[in-house]
Design a protein around this motif. Structure first.
Motif, PDB file in Angstrom:
ATOM      1  N   GLU A  54     -14.662  -0.862  -9.061  1.00  0.00           N
ATOM      2  CA  GLU A  54     -13.741  -1.931  -8.663  1.00  0.00           C
ATOM      3  C   GLU A  54     -12.489  -1.373  -7.996  1.00  0.00           C
ATOM      4  O   GLU A  54     -12.098  -1.810  -6.913  1.00  0.00           O
ATOM      5  CB  GLU A  54     -13.360  -2.751  -9.898  1.00  0.00           C
ATOM      6  N   ASP A  55     -11.842  -0.399  -8.634  1.00  0.00           N
ATOM      7  CA  ASP A  55     -10.596   0.143  -8.088  1.00  0.00           C
ATOM      8  C   ASP A  55     -10.825   0.840  -6.750  1.00  0.00           C
ATOM      9  O   ASP A  55     -10.024   0.696  -5.816  1.00  0.00           O
ATOM     10  CB  ASP A  55      -9.966   1.125  -9.084  1.00  0.00           C
ATOM     11  N   ARG A  58     -11.375  -1.710  -3.899  1.00  0.00           N
ATOM     12  CA  ARG A  58     -10.134  -2.327  -3.428  1.00  0.00           C
ATOM     13  C   ARG A  58      -9.298  -1.316  -2.630  1.00  0.00           C
ATOM     14  O   ARG A  58      -8.622  -1.677  -1.656  1.00  0.00           O
ATOM     15  CB  ARG A  58      -9.315  -2.843  -4.618  1.00  0.00           C
ATOM     16  N   GLU A  61     -10.642  -1.147   0.868  1.00  0.00           N
ATOM     17  CA  GLU A  61     -10.246  -2.342   1.632  1.00  0.00           C
ATOM     18  C   GLU A  61      -8.808  -2.237   2.116  1.00  0.00           C
ATOM     19  O   GLU A  61      -8.505  -2.582   3.271  1.00  0.00           O
ATOM     20  CB  GLU A  61     -10.433  -3.585   0.759  1.00  0.00           C
ATOM     21  N   ARG A  62      -7.916  -1.737   1.268  1.00  0.00           N
ATOM     22  CA  ARG A  62      -6.508  -1.603   1.674  1.00  0.00           C
ATOM     23  C   ARG A  62      -6.360  -0.566   2.780  1.00  0.00           C
ATOM     24  O   ARG A  62      -5.660  -0.795   3.772  1.00  0.00           O
ATOM     25  CB  ARG A  62      -5.650  -1.221   0.464  1.00  0.00           C
ATOM     26  N   VAL A  68      -9.670  -8.682   1.217  1.00  0.00           N
ATOM     27  CA  VAL A  68      -9.939  -8.415  -0.199  1.00  0.00           C
ATOM     28  C   VAL A  68     -11.347  -8.897  -0.548  1.00  0.00           C
ATOM     29  O   VAL A  68     -11.767  -9.981  -0.129  1.00  0.00           O
ATOM     30  CB  VAL A  68      -8.895  -9.114  -1.093  1.00  0.00           C
ATOM     31  N   TYR A  69     -12.074  -8.056  -1.257  1.00  0.00           N
ATOM     32  CA  TYR A  69     -13.456  -8.298  -1.691  1.00  0.00           C
ATOM     33  C   TYR A  69     -14.472  -8.214  -0.541  1.00  0.00           C
ATOM     34  O   TYR A  69     -15.626  -8.601  -0.712  1.00  0.00           O
ATOM     35  CB  TYR A  69     -13.599  -9.642  -2.412  1.00  0.00           C
TER      36      TYR A  69
END
Length: 242
Positions: A54-55, A58, A61-62, A68-69
């Protein structure tokens, strides 16, 4: 599995499909070790693989300015992109926008071009799968006659080594059916399918194997009709085992 597929898609999109060192460049941008990225891409059955957690999803993506997602959606969410309204635009521009593709689906045929003595043509050209290529990468990295002319076949044999090795996936442009430039072609000669480099000279053609163990073949001008050019090779993916 979606995150793993999107990780590979993003690397290909940013650095080019099959580019040497792409994983290392991607890893440096994220402050990771190249080995970590490689392990994230391991097949599920291979030991030592890592999950894209998960981390990390994200963080990707940044860093790459993705929604996001996006890492959790098919093809980074590209399938859900909004359609551009072309109403009122000049016809040529509207047609160009309407025909824009984010992904190019290239059919892979159950055909192997011999890099040796030649292989028999199959009784039927059968599409066994499709390879999805990022359209931006295709437009920026390949020279071709038309996207619909792109096909995928396989190489077999060692006569074009080390340029193309046996088992490599080979991308061809079926819109090129004559020898105009010094290039690598997929052609039919004496009933055999072959992949070789062909040069045009004053008196005819020279068929060349990049492997120096195979002598060149001279084809005089009056015998050029013995060769049927099916396509020009424009790209290939070289596999290696370690």
């Amino acid at each position: 599995m979606i995150r793993k597929a999107n990780l590979q898609l993003l690397i290909d999109r940013e650095y080019g499909i099959g580019k040497h060192g792409a994983k290392a460049e991607f890893a440096r941008r994220l402050g990771k070790q190249a080995d970590y990225i490689s392990r994230c891409l391991y097949p599920a059955e291979k030991k030592g693989g890592k999950n894209v957690g998960e981390d990390f999803a994200r963080e990707i993506e940044r860093e790459f300015s993705l929604p996001v997602y996006a890492m959790d959606q098919q093809r980074l969410g590209s399938d859900t992109a909004k359609t551009i309204d072309v109403e009122g635009l000049p016809a040529p521009l509207a047609q160009k926008i309407a025909g824009y593709r984010q992904v190019v689906e290239v059919p892979r045929y159950d055909v192997a071009g011999s890099m040796g003595p030649g292989t028999e043509p199959p009784e039927m050209n059968m599409v066994v799968e499709n390879m999805s290529l990022d359209a931006n990468w295709v437009r920026n990295n390949l020279t071709y006659t038309k996207i619909d002319n792109l096909k995928l076949i396989s190489g077999r044999g060692d006569s074009m080594a080390p340029t193309i090795r046996s088992g490599d996936a080979v991308l061809v442009d079926s819109g090129i059916n004559t020898v105009e430039d010094d290039a690598i072609y997929f052609f039919l000669m004496r009933g055999k399918l072959q992949i070789k480099r062909i040069q045009r000279g004053l008196d005819g053609l020279t068929i060349i194997s990049d492997n120096g163990q195979y002598p060149p073949i001279e084809v005089p001008g009056e015998r050029e009709e013995d060769i049927t050019v099916l396509a020009q090779i424009i790209y290939w993916w070289t596999g290696r085992s370690f």
